[in-house]
Write an enzyme that holds these catalytic residues in place. Structure first.
Site, PDB file in Angstrom:
ATOM      1  N   HIS A 160       0.845  -1.200   0.000  1.00 28.14           N
ATOM      2  CA  HIS A 160       0.000   0.000   0.000  1.00 28.14           C
ATOM      3  C   HIS A 160       0.881   1.250   0.000  1.00 28.14           C
ATOM      4  CE1 HIS A 160      -3.144  -2.602   2.235  1.00 28.14           C
ATOM      5  NE2 HIS A 160      -3.670  -2.287   1.072  1.00 28.14           N
ATOM      6  N   CYS A 247      -2.541  -0.158   9.991  1.00 23.92           N
ATOM      7  CA  CYS A 247      -3.627  -1.037   9.528  1.00 23.92           C
ATOM      8  C   CYS A 247      -4.555  -1.485  10.635  1.00 23.92           C
ATOM      9  CB  CYS A 247      -3.107  -2.337   8.935  1.00 23.92           C
ATOM     10  SG  CYS A 247      -1.522  -2.293   8.222  1.00 23.92           S
TER      11      CYS A 247
HETATM   12  C1  CIR Z   1      -3.671  -8.026   3.416  1.00 25.56           C
HETATM   13  O1  CIR Z   1      -2.834  -8.501   2.651  1.00 25.56           O
HETATM   14  O2  CIR Z   1      -4.679  -7.455   3.007  1.00 25.56           O
HETATM   15  C2  CIR Z   1      -3.447  -8.136   4.914  1.00 25.56           C
HETATM   16  N1  CIR Z   1      -2.840  -9.382   5.218  1.00 25.56           N
HETATM   17  C3  CIR Z   1      -2.578  -6.995   5.398  1.00 25.56           C
HETATM   18  C4  CIR Z   1      -3.234  -5.668   5.252  1.00 25.56           C
HETATM   19  C5  CIR Z   1      -2.416  -4.560   5.792  1.00 25.56           C
HETATM   20  N2  CIR Z   1      -3.129  -3.344   5.745  1.00 25.56           N
HETATM   21  C6  CIR Z   1      -2.580  -2.145   5.630  1.00 25.56           C
HETATM   22  O3  CIR Z   1      -1.387  -2.034   5.458  1.00 25.56           O
HETATM   23  N3  CIR Z   1      -3.389  -1.090   5.644  1.00 25.56           N
END
Ligand code: CIR
Length: 252
Positions: A160, A247
């Site tokens: 991201h 997150c």
């Molecule tokens: C994913 O791959 O969607 C989750 N395992 C990790 C998401 C992390 N989110 C973020 O950095 N905002």
């Protein structure tokens, strides 16, 4: 000032979530400890913290930052870019409608909140594997309707935009080397994170305090020049699932 945070506990099946990290098998007891320490920290910073229960159908749902974006004027319910995460957004809407008017991203748009960086009244929107151009276009239109400005940034590597770029107060960004000379961030003072500490670029500003992942001494030292309070948290198990400090909550 943030006064609230919404979080969700990791479920027992959290290790079935998406990850590209190759850091070994994550441990449930340890991620629960790390998550609890994160929540305690938010409470110590005087936030009222909502702690939602795991969603058994969605092992990544404790990464609540991705299915919604909360701004001072509107909350936007997204459609997360990973198919396995679509549906996480529904229960967040129930929570957020208590606090904000609601707008929604519509198919075929997808947006992950991890791609959306708010700096005062401006939003940088990462177009990535998760946030598609149509999602970015819809989000920009909603933000603009609410009086905000926006710009898009192409996210080529990394999960991201906020894996690499975060606002840390004043006129400062904490930024990885690969984005440091990006034209769109030209107006900011930058603290540049070394490539071998790039995970630490995901540092979270809560009011006057910085939450940063533990174990990145060069970044920790560089953050010291801000004179801000800094709290470091062990994020080892969250990192194994490709997640970071931003997150794990929605702040508003
Ligand atoms: C994913 O791959 O969607 C989750 N395992 C990790 C998401 C992390 N989110 C973020 O950095 N905002």
């Amino acid at each position: 000032m943030f006064t609230h945070a919404v979080t969700r506990k990791p479920g027992k099946n959290f290790a079935a979530g998406q990850t590209r990290a190759d850091l070994g098998a994550p441990r449930y007891e340890l991620i629960c400890e790390q998550h609890a320490a994160y929540i305690d920290t938010l409470k110590r910073l005087d936030l009222a913290v909502t702690e939602l229960d795991p969603l058994d159908s969605h092992p990544d749902a404790y990464f609540v930052e991705d299915p919604a974006i909360v701004t001072p004027r509107v909350a936007i319910i997204t459609i997360p870019g990973a198919r396995s995460r679509q549906g996480e957004q529904d229960s967040l809407e129930e929570q957020l409608k208590e606090h904000r008017s609601i707008a929604r991203i519509q198919p075929p748009g997808t947006v992950d909140g991890g791609d959306v960086l708010m700096v005062h009244e401006h939003f940088f929107i990462g177009v990535s594997n998760r946030t598609n151009p149509e999602g970015a276009r819809q989000l920009a239109a909603i933000l603009q309707d609410h009086g905000y400005t926006w710009s898009t940034v192409t996210v080529e590597d990394g999960l991201h935009l906020k894996s690499d770029v975060n606002y840390i107060g004043g006129n400062r960004l904490l930024i990885s080397e690969r984005y440091a000379s990006h034209r769109q961030f030209g107006e900011f003072d930058k603290i540049v994170v070394k490539p071998d500490e790039s995970y630490a670029a995901n540092t979270l500003l809560i009011n006057d305090c910085l939450l940063t992942p533990r174990g990145f001494p060069d970044t920790r030292e560089k953050l010291g020049v801000t004179g801000m309070d800094i709290i470091d948290l062990d994020m080892s198990e969250v990192r194994k699932m490709d997640g970071g400090l931003t997150c794990l909550s929605l702040r508003f």
